[in-house]
Design a protein around this motif. Structure first.
Motif, mmCIF file in Angstrom:
data_model
loop_
_atom_site.group_PDB
_atom_site.id
_atom_site.type_symbol
_atom_site.label_atom_id
_atom_site.label_comp_id
_atom_site.label_asym_id
_atom_site.label_seq_id
_atom_site.Cartn_x
_atom_site.Cartn_y
_atom_site.Cartn_z
ATOM 1 N N GLU A 222 -4.180 20.278 -28.968
ATOM 2 C CA GLU A 222 -5.341 19.556 -29.486
ATOM 3 C C GLU A 222 -6.231 20.481 -30.306
ATOM 4 N N LEU A 223 -6.452 21.693 -29.796
ATOM 5 C CA LEU A 223 -7.255 22.671 -30.526
ATOM 6 C C LEU A 223 -6.610 23.016 -31.863
ATOM 7 N N LEU A 225 -4.624 21.273 -33.764
ATOM 8 C CA LEU A 225 -4.638 20.186 -34.745
ATOM 9 C C LEU A 225 -6.045 19.788 -35.168
ATOM 10 N N LYS A 226 -6.982 19.798 -34.230
ATOM 11 C CA LYS A 226 -8.325 19.321 -34.531
ATOM 12 C C LYS A 226 -9.235 20.396 -35.121
ATOM 13 N N ILE A 227 -9.074 21.628 -34.679
ATOM 14 C CA ILE A 227 -10.015 22.679 -35.060
ATOM 15 C C ILE A 227 -9.375 23.761 -35.913
ATOM 16 N N ASN A 229 -6.866 23.642 -37.889
ATOM 17 C CA ASN A 229 -6.243 23.178 -39.133
ATOM 18 C C ASN A 229 -4.803 23.678 -39.240
#
Length: 253
Positions: A222-223, A225-227, A229
């Motif tokens: 999640e980190l 993909l979301k943060i 990049n």
């Protein structure tokens, strides 16, 4: 199709650990297996296969290998500037003295508990701990690897550990190990240590990083993909076969 002895894993297991590369579904596996047992007397043999290669996966399954993990290859273009995850309660330090290693080992014991060795009920979970300690030790003494630790300034405890391998192209870094201690998982420390490490990479002029993530490591995915990049560019299936019996003449377990 060939086998490669994994030296660090072999030390952790106390017997030979092999990786099968370039799986060939047309090869007589019984003969291939007999030869590597004769040569290495392995206790653990595994292979990592691209998830699209169903025939290769089924070939290994038919020959006694079982699924243990799905992995994703993650690639990231290192940003031109940090993302701004700053917390004055934490400080990033490079592990530079051998006397620091015992505390790092203790932190690693607590951080890494979702890998394919730890989760495999047919294996002693202490093998996983020994394995990670050996990889940290290797990184400390290697000229092209580095270990960072995130320090909680309020108590001096290690909140997180990251290790990295710098490739010869001077542009790419491989993220080897990375994680946060259990008590810091909801504090944002994972984003802080990542951004602090990225700041170091920017100073070095690095352009790309890549690593392999376990599919069950949901917070890191999640980190990424979301943060971060980052992009997930390939999925793999890891299958393994465990051998038991006398180490000089192992039989299938």
């Amino acid at each position: 199709m060939q086998v490669k002895k994994e030296e660090i894993d072999s030390l952790a297991f106390g017997a030979s650990v092999l990786k099968i590369e370039d799986v060939d579904i047309n090869k007589d596996f019984a003969s291939f297996e007999k030869e590597y047992i004769r040569t290495y007397s392995p206790i653990y043999v595994y292979s990592k296969v691209e998830i699209e290669n169903l025939q290769e996966i089924q070939y290994l399954e038919k020959n006694g290998f079982g699924f243990v993990e799905t992995q994703f290859k993650k690639i990231r273009k290192i940003p031109k500037k940090p993302l701004g995850f700053v917390d004055p309660n934490f400080e990033l330090k490079k592990v530079e003295e051998e006397t620091e290693l015992p505390d790092v080992y203790n932190a690693v014991d607590r951080i890494f508990n979702i890998d394919r060795v730890f989760l495999d009920k047919e294996l002693d979970p202490n093998i996983s701990k020994k394995r990670y300690r050996l990889y940290i030790k290797k990184s400390f003494f290697a000229d092209n690897e580095v270990i960072y630790k995130l320090i909680d300034k309020s108590n001096g405890n290690i909140a997180g550990v990251y290790s990295h391998l710098f490739l010869d192209d001077k542009k790419t870094v491989v993220d080897l190990l990375g994680g946060i201690a259990p008590e810091y998982k909801k504090t944002g420390a994972i984003a802080v240590i990542d951004d602090y490490v990225v700041s170091e990479f920017i100073k070095m002029g690095l352009k790309y990083s890549y690593t392999y993530l376990s599919a069950c490591n949901y917070p890191i995915i999640e980190l990424a993909l979301k943060i971060m990049n980052a992009k997930l560019v390939q999925a793999y299936v890891v299958l393994r076969k465990i051998y038991k019996g006398d180490k000089n003449d192992r039989t299938n377990g």
